[in-house]
Design a protein around this motif. Structure first.
Motif, short mmCIF file in Angstrom:
data_model
loop_
_atom_site.label_atom_id
_atom_site.label_comp_id
_atom_site.label_asym_id
_atom_site.label_seq_id
_atom_site.Cartn_x
_atom_site.Cartn_y
_atom_site.Cartn_z
N LEU A 57 0.85 -1.19 0.00
CA LEU A 57 0.00 0.00 0.00
C LEU A 57 0.88 1.24 0.00
O LEU A 57 1.12 1.86 1.03
N GLU A 58 1.35 1.60 -1.17
CA GLU A 58 2.17 2.80 -1.32
C GLU A 58 1.27 3.96 -1.71
O GLU A 58 0.33 3.80 -2.49
N ASP A 69 -7.11 0.54 -9.99
CA ASP A 69 -8.37 -0.19 -9.88
C ASP A 69 -9.49 0.72 -9.36
O ASP A 69 -10.60 0.75 -9.91
N PHE A 70 -9.19 1.44 -8.28
CA PHE A 70 -10.19 2.34 -7.72
C PHE A 70 -10.49 3.50 -8.67
O PHE A 70 -11.64 3.89 -8.86
N LEU A 71 -9.45 4.06 -9.25
CA LEU A 71 -9.60 5.23 -10.11
C LEU A 71 -10.44 4.91 -11.34
O LEU A 71 -11.35 5.67 -11.70
N LYS A 100 -0.68 4.41 -5.03
CA LYS A 100 0.17 4.23 -6.20
C LYS A 100 -0.15 2.90 -6.90
O LYS A 100 -0.74 1.99 -6.31
N GLY A 101 0.28 2.81 -8.16
CA GLY A 101 0.30 1.54 -8.87
C GLY A 101 -1.07 0.97 -9.17
O GLY A 101 -2.08 1.67 -9.28
N VAL A 146 -9.43 7.99 -3.72
CA VAL A 146 -8.63 6.83 -3.30
C VAL A 146 -7.70 6.41 -4.42
O VAL A 146 -6.52 6.07 -4.18
N GLY A 147 -8.19 6.43 -5.66
CA GLY A 147 -7.36 6.02 -6.80
C GLY A 147 -6.15 6.90 -7.00
O GLY A 147 -5.09 6.42 -7.44
#
Length: 547
Positions: free
Chosen positions: A44-45, A203-205, A197-198, A192-193
């Protein structure tokens, strides 16, 4: 109410709903999220960026245990207090929003806020209680992320909780409600997206942007207004849109920057719409669910737009402005400003924030409000909520003690009034607005209410015509609490505004003065008075004339 009448009410309530509303309501009812698995092989970066917005929410965290929401204080001393049965649902929702993190004077409360954040994490395990419902999650995620980035924190516990809340949100997106709720879900997923990072963030974005694209097209009308036809919710959605523009510019996220120009165009239209729907005192008009203190004020939104370098039409010299898609008209002649509602109750499948206020009006004289719809102080399903949504609480005509639209159950509507005619014209020294609706035709075939308002620099005249068979009609005019009245003659009344301006009210029929209440904020009740004309005649004429 008879069984047949009850069945009809449910039939007309359910008939307009979209398939997805019914499907997801059944899904969430019978298969709710009971267990949340947030194990992930992804690290979780987080990205680092700074975002600042105008502040408008009042302080709500008072000390380590005392909080205040909707003008009501309470203690949050033990875990159960987060979901206390002593509090209304809306109050508990506000408790879980964490608006204080970005509220007035937030700089001085960092340690208190951090303590509340960690308390929430420790005392609200997934997925139990009001705080894990999708709407509070959505608002809280945005508040936490803004706060976390502003203070440049590095706290794995908070980051893990943000991820868990976002996963819970994905599992219960509010397709059963739609409207402003689903928009808030999309906004939270986008925040959140950009926060993570990464692949985690992507996925959220991607999901948030997909929902947002659909909802922008559906929820904002061609005239810039929000489709639920509430100036308060329009302001909330406009704030959300400005937040997304701000996020794009501050984070410099490439995907968002590609979309920000379209968002700015839409925001500019929404700002121009808000100018039209704002009284001279600087606050919104009260049509459908509306009150001050929930959404940011027009002044705050205009200031935010200036901060983001947006352009919009700040004024219009025309005496007559009709918002064609949302069906509100504003007339301004001399010191008079009139708002006329010729809109239907809202989207047929989403009338939750609609009132039975067809053909209602509001009026200001200079910066003083004179005629006011009664506002909104409560949600839920109680008697007071029903009264505030009723025709009787608005400046319009009630026939045979019934509402122009069948509002019920706190947020439901069965048969609703349809606007069947509208016209507006502007002359050198006056404006004329006329409209009709068929909301009472469900009572007796062919029963139609029509209203014509003429506004000049010296008077407002309203002529109400009722076509068809009826027993009794009430024409209602609710006066602002700061007006003073004095009876001059049988059909003549002196009205003095807060600013000292005086009006003479005259009517074609006898009237009486009744005590009533006005609700400019949630949790606030202020005594006021109203003029009530009760008659069985089909034409009633009222005039408010400058003295």
């Amino acid at each position: 109410m008879s069984l047949v009448a009850t069945l009809f009410k449910y039939y007309f309530t359910l008939k307009p709903l979209k398939f997805e509303q019914i499907y997801f309501r059944l899904k969430y009812r019978f298969f709710p999220v009971r267990i949340l698995s947030v194990s992930s092989s992804r690290a979780l970066e987080t990205n680092q960026w700074f975002i600042e917005t105008p502040v408008f929410q009042p302080q709500s965290f008072i000390d380590r245990h005392k909080v205040k929401f909707l003008n009501q204080e309470a203690q949050i001393s033990i875990p159960n207090d987060w979901n206390s049965s002593k509090q209304e649902k809306l109050w508990l929702y506000n408790l879980h929003y964490f608006d204080d993190l970005n509220g007035v004077g937030h700089e001085a409360r960092f340690e208190l806020q951090k303590a509340f954040v960690h308390r929430w994490i420790n005392e609200n395990p997934p997925v139990m209680g009001n705080g894990w419902e999708p709407y509070p999650i959505s608002l809280r995620l945005v508040n936490w992320i803004k706060w976390y980035q502003r203070h440049r924190l590095e706290d794995e516990v908070i980051v893990s909780s943000i991820y868990a809340q976002a996963v819970a949100l994905k599992k219960q997106l509010e397709y059963h409600i739609l409207g402003n709720h689903l928009f808030a879900n999309a906004k939270a997923l986008i925040f959140v997206g950009v926060f993570f990072k990464g692949a985690t963030g992507e996925d959220f974005l991607n999901l948030g942007l997909k929902i947002l694209k659909e909802q922008l097209k559906e929820q904002f009308l061609d005239d810039g207004g929000h489709f639920e036809l509430s100036p308060m919710y329009h302001s909330i959605l406009l704030w959300d849109l400005l937040d997304l523009i701000n996020l794009a510019q501050r984070s410099k996220h490439e995907v968002l920057l590609e979309k920000v120009l379209d968002w700015k165009v839409l925001a500019s239209k929404a700002l121009s719409y808000l100018v039209v729907m704002t009284h001279p005192d600087g606050e919104i008009s009260f049509f459908n669910d509306a009150a001050t203190g929930i959404a940011p004020s027009p002044e705050t939104l205009f200031r935010y737009a200036e901060y983001l370098d947006l352009d919009w039409t700040a004024g219009n010299k025309s005496k007559l402005i009709t918002l064609k898609s949302s069906s509100y008209t504003r007339a301004e002649v001399g010191a008079f400003v009139l708002f006329f509602d010729h809109a239907e109750i809202g989207p047929s499948y989403l009338p939750a924030h609609g009132h039975a206020d067809a053909l209602s009006i509001e009026m200001s004289l200079g910066e003083s409000r004179i005629l006011v719809n009664s506002g909104t102080s409560v949600y839920g399903t109680g008697r007071e909520r029903a009264r505030q949504r009723s025709t009787n609480a608005h400046n319009t005509v009630e026939i045979d003690g019934q509402d122009s639209s069948e509002v019920w159950g706190g947020f439901r509507v069965a048969r609703s009034a349809k606007i069947i005619s509208f016209e507006a014209s502007e002359e050198d020294d006056s404006v004329c607005i006329a409209s009709s609706h068929n909301g009472y035709a469900r009572l007796r075939r062919g029963l139609i209410h029509s209203r014509k308002c003429r506004l000049t620099a010296t008077y407002l005249e309203c002529e109400d015509t009722i076509k068809g068979s009826f027993d009794e009609a009430k024409v209602l005019y609710h006066l602002h609490p700061e007006t003073h009245i004095q009876t001059l003659a049988t059909n003549e009344l002196l009205i003095e505004a807060k600013g000292g301006q005086q009006l003479i009210f005259k009517c074609s029929h006898p009237y009486k003065i009744e005590e009533s209440t006005w609700h400019p904020e949630f949790g606030v009740t202020i005594s006021n008075q109203r003029i009530v004309i009760t008659t069985s005649d089909s034409i009633i004429t009222s005039r408010f004339c400058l003295r």
